[in-house]
Write a protein that holds these residues in place. Structure first.
Motif, PDB file in Angstrom:
ATOM      1  N   ASN A   1       0.832  -1.214   0.000  1.00 13.56           N
ATOM      2  CA  ASN A   1       0.000   0.000   0.000  1.00 13.56           C
ATOM      3  C   ASN A   1       0.860   1.255   0.000  1.00 13.56           C
ATOM      4  N   THR A   2       1.941   1.250   0.763  1.00 14.42           N
ATOM      5  CA  THR A   2       2.840   2.409   0.812  1.00 14.42           C
ATOM      6  C   THR A   2       3.497   2.636  -0.550  1.00 14.42           C
ATOM      7  N   LEU A   3       3.971   1.554  -1.176  1.00 16.75           N
ATOM      8  CA  LEU A   3       4.589   1.680  -2.499  1.00 16.75           C
ATOM      9  C   LEU A   3       3.575   2.175  -3.535  1.00 16.75           C
ATOM     10  N   THR A   4       2.363   1.668  -3.481  1.00 18.83           N
ATOM     11  CA  THR A   4       1.311   2.101  -4.398  1.00 18.83           C
ATOM     12  C   THR A   4       1.014   3.587  -4.213  1.00 18.83           C
ATOM     13  N   MET A   5       0.963   4.016  -2.949  1.00 19.42           N
ATOM     14  CA  MET A   5       0.721   5.431  -2.663  1.00 19.42           C
ATOM     15  C   MET A   5       1.862   6.283  -3.212  1.00 19.42           C
ATOM     16  N   LEU A   6       3.101   5.869  -3.037  1.00 18.38           N
ATOM     17  CA  LEU A   6       4.250   6.634  -3.535  1.00 18.38           C
ATOM     18  C   LEU A   6       4.243   6.715  -5.063  1.00 18.38           C
ATOM     19  N   VAL A   7       3.894   5.637  -5.724  1.00 20.50           N
ATOM     20  CA  VAL A   7       3.795   5.640  -7.190  1.00 20.50           C
ATOM     21  C   VAL A   7       2.697   6.604  -7.633  1.00 20.50           C
TER      22      VAL A   7
ATOM     23  N   SER B   1       3.399   9.857  -9.904  1.00 14.88           N
ATOM     24  CA  SER B   1       2.770  10.047 -11.214  1.00 14.88           C
ATOM     25  C   SER B   1       1.929  11.327 -11.234  1.00 14.88           C
ATOM     26  N   SER B   2       1.305  11.670 -10.121  1.00 18.60           N
ATOM     27  CA  SER B   2       0.556  12.934 -10.049  1.00 18.60           C
ATOM     28  C   SER B   2       1.497  14.122 -10.179  1.00 18.60           C
ATOM     29  N   ALA B   3       2.637  14.061  -9.514  1.00 15.70           N
ATOM     30  CA  ALA B   3       3.618  15.143  -9.598  1.00 15.70           C
ATOM     31  C   ALA B   3       4.140  15.287 -11.022  1.00 15.70           C
TER      32      ALA B   3
END
Length: 185
Positions: free
Chosen positions: A12-18, A22-24
């Motif tokens: 979940n943490t890795l998914t959130m960071l990705v 991608s938003s940035a």
């Protein structure tokens, strides 16, 4: 069970960071594609190929405001063979451009190859354009800058023959005039 929770937390943490990354990246691409971008360059005059113009152009997708220019050395008003006039004292390069729409340009007659070559030599003149995005709703919008170069070396051996329609029309009218004068005699 504890290993499954830890593994789920990591995923979940890795998914959130990705997702954040991608938003940035999407925001940076959007911002870059909607910003003004002012450049300065030399080009041949369309009507007289031996004359070179300085062009200021907004190649960005947004209007620029308060466009100012600075040079690493002074520019002459014009530079023709054997006659580099006095330094530029007015115009867009000196007084700035208050509002510059996207896709528009300002074109100024600068001189001929020999005159500009005498003035610039083998060097280049750095032009720094500073501006901000016009009508920005961002209260923290900052000033942007861009560096361009005016140089003459790349214009060497460029075809400057005048094959324009207006020259051909003038030659044809001259021939017609001579024929009419012969007929009159």
């Amino acid at each position: 069970m504890d290993v499954l929770q830890t593994g789920g937390f990591v995923v979940n943490t890795l998914t959130m960071l990705v997702a954040i990354g991608s938003s940035a990246i999407s925001y940076l691409v959007y911002k870059d594609s909607t910003s003004p971008d002012v450049i300065v360059y030399l080009e041949q005059n369309e009507n007289s190929k031996t004359i070179l113009n300085i062009v200021i152009k907004n190649i960005g997708k947004s209007a620029a405001a308060d466009v100012k220019f600075s040079f690493d050395r002074a520019l002459p008003r014009q530079a023709f063979d054997g006659d580099a006039s006095s330094n530029m004292t007015d115009g867009a390069f000196i007084q700035a451009i208050p509002f510059f729409a996207p896709g528009t340009s300002r074109v100024f007659m600068f001189g001929n190859y020999a005159g500009i070559k005498d003035f610039i030599g083998n060097e280049k003149i750095k032009v720094t354009s500073t501006f901000r995005k016009a009508n920005s709703r961002n209260p923290f919008s900052r000033e942007m800058s861009n560096e361009s170069y005016i140089e003459i070396q790349s214009m060497a051996y460029v075809d400057a023959s005048d094959n324009s329609n207006s020259r051909k029309i003038a030659e044809s009218l001259s021939k017609i005039e001579k024929a009419l004068v012969k007929l009159k005699q």
